[in-house]
Design a protein around this motif. Structure first.
Motif, PDB file in Angstrom:
ATOM      1  N   GLN A  61      21.239  33.523  55.425  1.00  0.00           N
ATOM      2  CA  GLN A  61      21.453  34.677  54.552  1.00  0.00           C
ATOM      3  C   GLN A  61      21.403  34.303  53.082  1.00  0.00           C
ATOM      4  O   GLN A  61      21.301  35.169  52.212  1.00  0.00           O
ATOM      5  CB  GLN A  61      22.782  35.367  54.898  1.00  0.00           C
ATOM      6  CG  GLN A  61      24.023  34.828  54.207  1.00  0.00           C
ATOM      7  CD  GLN A  61      24.511  33.501  54.767  1.00  0.00           C
ATOM      8  OE1 GLN A  61      23.878  32.896  55.617  1.00  0.00           O
ATOM      9  NE2 GLN A  61      25.670  33.038  54.302  1.00  0.00           N
ATOM     10  N   ARG A  68      19.557  37.911  54.682  1.00  0.00           N
ATOM     11  CA  ARG A  68      20.510  38.408  53.668  1.00  0.00           C
ATOM     12  C   ARG A  68      20.919  39.824  54.013  1.00  0.00           C
ATOM     13  O   ARG A  68      22.112  40.169  53.958  1.00  0.00           O
ATOM     14  CB  ARG A  68      19.877  38.371  52.283  1.00  0.00           C
ATOM     15  CG  ARG A  68      20.846  38.778  51.152  1.00  0.00           C
ATOM     16  CD  ARG A  68      20.125  39.013  49.839  1.00  0.00           C
ATOM     17  NE  ARG A  68      19.345  40.253  49.866  1.00  0.00           N
ATOM     18  CZ  ARG A  68      19.861  41.468  49.646  1.00  0.00           C
ATOM     19  NH1 ARG A  68      21.159  41.624  49.402  1.00  0.00           N
ATOM     20  NH2 ARG A  68      19.079  42.532  49.660  1.00  0.00           N
ATOM     21  N   ARG A  69      19.954  40.636  54.399  1.00  0.00           N
ATOM     22  CA  ARG A  69      20.259  42.022  54.754  1.00  0.00           C
ATOM     23  C   ARG A  69      21.070  42.099  56.043  1.00  0.00           C
ATOM     24  O   ARG A  69      22.007  42.905  56.152  1.00  0.00           O
ATOM     25  CB  ARG A  69      18.960  42.821  54.886  1.00  0.00           C
ATOM     26  CG  ARG A  69      18.185  42.929  53.583  1.00  0.00           C
ATOM     27  CD  ARG A  69      16.987  43.867  53.712  1.00  0.00           C
ATOM     28  NE  ARG A  69      16.149  43.817  52.517  1.00  0.00           N
ATOM     29  CZ  ARG A  69      15.243  44.734  52.204  1.00  0.00           C
ATOM     30  NH1 ARG A  69      15.032  45.774  53.004  1.00  0.00           N
ATOM     31  NH2 ARG A  69      14.519  44.613  51.096  1.00  0.00           N
ATOM     32  N   ARG A  72      24.746  41.675  55.736  1.00  0.00           N
ATOM     33  CA  ARG A  72      25.478  42.791  55.129  1.00  0.00           C
ATOM     34  C   ARG A  72      25.195  44.090  55.880  1.00  0.00           C
ATOM     35  O   ARG A  72      25.401  45.185  55.338  1.00  0.00           O
ATOM     36  CB  ARG A  72      25.078  42.925  53.655  1.00  0.00           C
ATOM     37  CG  ARG A  72      25.430  41.711  52.804  1.00  0.00           C
ATOM     38  CD  ARG A  72      24.903  41.830  51.389  1.00  0.00           C
ATOM     39  NE  ARG A  72      25.473  42.971  50.690  1.00  0.00           N
ATOM     40  CZ  ARG A  72      25.061  43.401  49.496  1.00  0.00           C
ATOM     41  NH1 ARG A  72      24.090  42.744  48.869  1.00  0.00           N
ATOM     42  NH2 ARG A  72      25.616  44.450  48.937  1.00  0.00           N
ATOM     43  N   HIS A  73      24.745  43.960  57.128  1.00  0.00           N
ATOM     44  CA  HIS A  73      24.359  45.157  57.877  1.00  0.00           C
ATOM     45  C   HIS A  73      25.598  45.891  58.397  1.00  0.00           C
ATOM     46  O   HIS A  73      26.480  45.275  59.002  1.00  0.00           O
ATOM     47  CB  HIS A  73      23.444  44.799  59.042  1.00  0.00           C
ATOM     48  CG  HIS A  73      22.593  45.943  59.472  1.00  0.00           C
ATOM     49  ND1 HIS A  73      23.115  47.055  60.104  1.00  0.00           N
ATOM     50  CD2 HIS A  73      21.255  46.180  59.336  1.00  0.00           C
ATOM     51  CE1 HIS A  73      22.132  47.919  60.350  1.00  0.00           C
ATOM     52  NE2 HIS A  73      21.006  47.409  59.883  1.00  0.00           N
ATOM     53  N   VAL A  77      28.971  44.399  60.227  1.00  0.00           N
ATOM     54  CA  VAL A  77      30.127  44.170  59.367  1.00  0.00           C
ATOM     55  C   VAL A  77      31.249  45.178  59.609  1.00  0.00           C
ATOM     56  O   VAL A  77      32.431  44.801  59.709  1.00  0.00           O
ATOM     57  CB  VAL A  77      29.698  44.190  57.884  1.00  0.00           C
ATOM     58  CG1 VAL A  77      30.918  44.097  56.966  1.00  0.00           C
ATOM     59  CG2 VAL A  77      28.722  43.061  57.598  1.00  0.00           C
ATOM     60  N   ASP A  87      38.984  43.757  54.577  1.00  0.00           N
ATOM     61  CA  ASP A  87      37.689  43.276  54.120  1.00  0.00           C
ATOM     62  C   ASP A  87      37.423  41.875  54.669  1.00  0.00           C
ATOM     63  O   ASP A  87      38.356  41.102  54.941  1.00  0.00           O
ATOM     64  CB  ASP A  87      37.639  43.242  52.593  1.00  0.00           C
ATOM     65  CG  ASP A  87      37.558  44.635  51.985  1.00  0.00           C
ATOM     66  OD1 ASP A  87      36.974  45.526  52.623  1.00  0.00           O
ATOM     67  OD2 ASP A  87      38.074  44.819  50.867  1.00  0.00           O
ATOM     68  N   TYR A  89      34.750  38.227  54.566  1.00  0.00           N
ATOM     69  CA  TYR A  89      33.722  37.425  53.905  1.00  0.00           C
ATOM     70  C   TYR A  89      32.988  36.636  54.988  1.00  0.00           C
ATOM     71  O   TYR A  89      33.440  36.530  56.127  1.00  0.00           O
ATOM     72  CB  TYR A  89      34.320  36.506  52.841  1.00  0.00           C
ATOM     73  CG  TYR A  89      34.990  35.263  53.368  1.00  0.00           C
ATOM     74  CD1 TYR A  89      34.297  34.054  53.474  1.00  0.00           C
ATOM     75  CD2 TYR A  89      36.328  35.276  53.768  1.00  0.00           C
ATOM     76  CE1 TYR A  89      34.907  32.911  53.964  1.00  0.00           C
ATOM     77  CE2 TYR A  89      36.951  34.137  54.253  1.00  0.00           C
ATOM     78  CZ  TYR A  89      36.237  32.957  54.353  1.00  0.00           C
ATOM     79  OH  TYR A  89      36.838  31.831  54.853  1.00  0.00           O
ATOM     80  N   ILE A 246      32.386  41.325  51.678  1.00  0.00           N
ATOM     81  CA  ILE A 246      31.025  41.794  51.927  1.00  0.00           C
ATOM     82  C   ILE A 246      30.963  43.301  51.730  1.00  0.00           C
ATOM     83  O   ILE A 246      31.801  44.046  52.250  1.00  0.00           O
ATOM     84  CB  ILE A 246      30.589  41.443  53.365  1.00  0.00           C
ATOM     85  CG1 ILE A 246      30.524  39.925  53.537  1.00  0.00           C
ATOM     86  CG2 ILE A 246      29.239  42.075  53.689  1.00  0.00           C
ATOM     87  CD1 ILE A 246      30.293  39.490  54.975  1.00  0.00           C
ATOM     88  N   GLU A 247      29.970  43.743  50.977  1.00  0.00           N
ATOM     89  CA  GLU A 247      29.701  45.168  50.829  1.00  0.00           C
ATOM     90  C   GLU A 247      28.482  45.505  51.678  1.00  0.00           C
ATOM     91  O   GLU A 247      27.402  44.937  51.491  1.00  0.00           O
ATOM     92  CB  GLU A 247      29.449  45.518  49.366  1.00  0.00           C
ATOM     93  CG  GLU A 247      30.660  45.333  48.465  1.00  0.00           C
ATOM     94  CD  GLU A 247      30.400  45.798  47.038  1.00  0.00           C
ATOM     95  OE1 GLU A 247      29.341  46.436  46.815  1.00  0.00           O
ATOM     96  OE2 GLU A 247      31.240  45.517  46.168  1.00  0.00           O
ATOM     97  N   SER A 248      28.661  46.426  52.612  1.00  0.00           N
ATOM     98  CA  SER A 248      27.584  46.765  53.537  1.00  0.00           C
ATOM     99  C   SER A 248      26.426  47.449  52.816  1.00  0.00           C
ATOM    100  O   SER A 248      26.621  48.198  51.852  1.00  0.00           O
ATOM    101  CB  SER A 248      28.105  47.696  54.638  1.00  0.00           C
ATOM    102  OG  SER A 248      29.057  47.039  55.440  1.00  0.00           O
ATOM    103  N   LEU A 249      25.214  47.184  53.301  1.00  0.00           N
ATOM    104  CA  LEU A 249      24.022  47.859  52.822  1.00  0.00           C
ATOM    105  C   LEU A 249      23.812  49.148  53.615  1.00  0.00           C
ATOM    106  O   LEU A 249      24.596  49.481  54.507  1.00  0.00           O
ATOM    107  CB  LEU A 249      22.811  46.938  52.983  1.00  0.00           C
ATOM    108  CG  LEU A 249      22.861  45.606  52.227  1.00  0.00           C
ATOM    109  CD1 LEU A 249      21.652  44.753  52.592  1.00  0.00           C
ATOM    110  CD2 LEU A 249      22.919  45.846  50.724  1.00  0.00           C
TER     111      LEU A 249
END
Length: 265
Positions: A61, A68-69, A72-73, A77, A87, A89, A246-249
């Protein structure tokens, strides 16, 4: 992606949860293609068997856009955040290969046992969520779980530095036998795109793959941010030190890459 109350109860009881075909064929195809390229590369993060066959690729990632995507999927997540109630990491990220004919064994172990001993992770508020990139069958080296073994906490283990190319804190036969007499032994199988979630102290292993069919699985080891590691003895690409939540995409983040790849052909 939210787990139901029944799914959460099953996870708590059994220590794992199987979610069939969570990712479609196009999304899996993108990830499989990128995994093959990573395995063919000359990077220190790609750990190999003694015969040169790739065993695992760490931290993809950090150097590959598709992974990488995936890291954060939201389909991966968000369910973990739900179970850990906070939250998370990325503690570790790896693409484990079981090459056709040559895929080696993963001995009986608990992941949190390693995270505690090697990385100083305070508690078991961490877990794995895994995505099948190939169909996983009874023939090509599936994961083996001992249901409900997570209820025993961290059990005694020895540091095996010889069996395979990867050092591992492993359980002895007597311990595994006793746990299996209580909980049984299962091998979750399913189509590419399926997902497995399992507790950090669930006892598991996988046999060698002597079949002609490869078996690749991506593992996200996610830890609640306030439970981050306190020892830094392993390389950063094995045990990450960025404790940022982690902020989800968006849910279509991988689908976009599949569409772009199809348009380019």
């Amino acid at each position: 992606m939210k787990l139901t109350d029944a799914q959460r109860e099953e996870f708590d009881r059994e220590g794992y949860l199987f979610l069939p075909e969570m990712f479609d064929e196009d999304e899996v195809a993108v990830l499989r293609r990128e995994a093959e390229a990573i395995y063919a590369s000359d990077r220190e993060e790609v750990w190999r068997e003694s015969n040169g066959v790739a065993r695992t690729a760490f931290a993809a990632q950090t150097y590959n856009e598709a992974y990488r995507r995936l890291g954060r999927h939201p389909r991966l997540v968000e369910p973990v955040k739900q179970l850990l109630d906070g939250d998370v990491y990325m503690h570790q990220f790896k693409i484990n290969a079981k090459a056709a004919f040559d895929g080696d064994v993963w001995q009986w172990h608990q992941d949190y046992g390693t995270w505690q001993r090697d990385d100083g992770m305070p508690t078991a508020r961490a877990m794995n969520i895994a995505l099948f990139l190939d169909d996983v069958t009874a023939a090509n080296g599936p994961l083996l779980f001992i249901p409900r073994s997570h209820k025993h906490g961290v059990v005694k283990a020895g540091h095996d530095l010889e069996t395979t190319s990867y050092p591992l804190w492993t359980l002895d036969r007597e311990t595994v036998t006793k746990l299996a007499e209580e909980g049984g032994c299962v091998a979750p199988t399913g189509k590419a795109g399926s997902v497995l979630m399992f507790h950090g102290t669930l006892v598991h292993a996988s046999p060698p793959n002597i079949s002609p069919m490869p078996r690749t699985i991506v593992y996200l080891s996610l830890c609640e941010v306030n439970n981050h590691i306190t020892k830094f003895t392993r390389k950063e690409w094995i045990a990450h030190r960025d404790f940022t939540p982690i902020e989800s995409l968006a849910d279509n983040c991988l689908k976009e890459m599949a569409v772009e790849a199809a348009a380019a052909e």
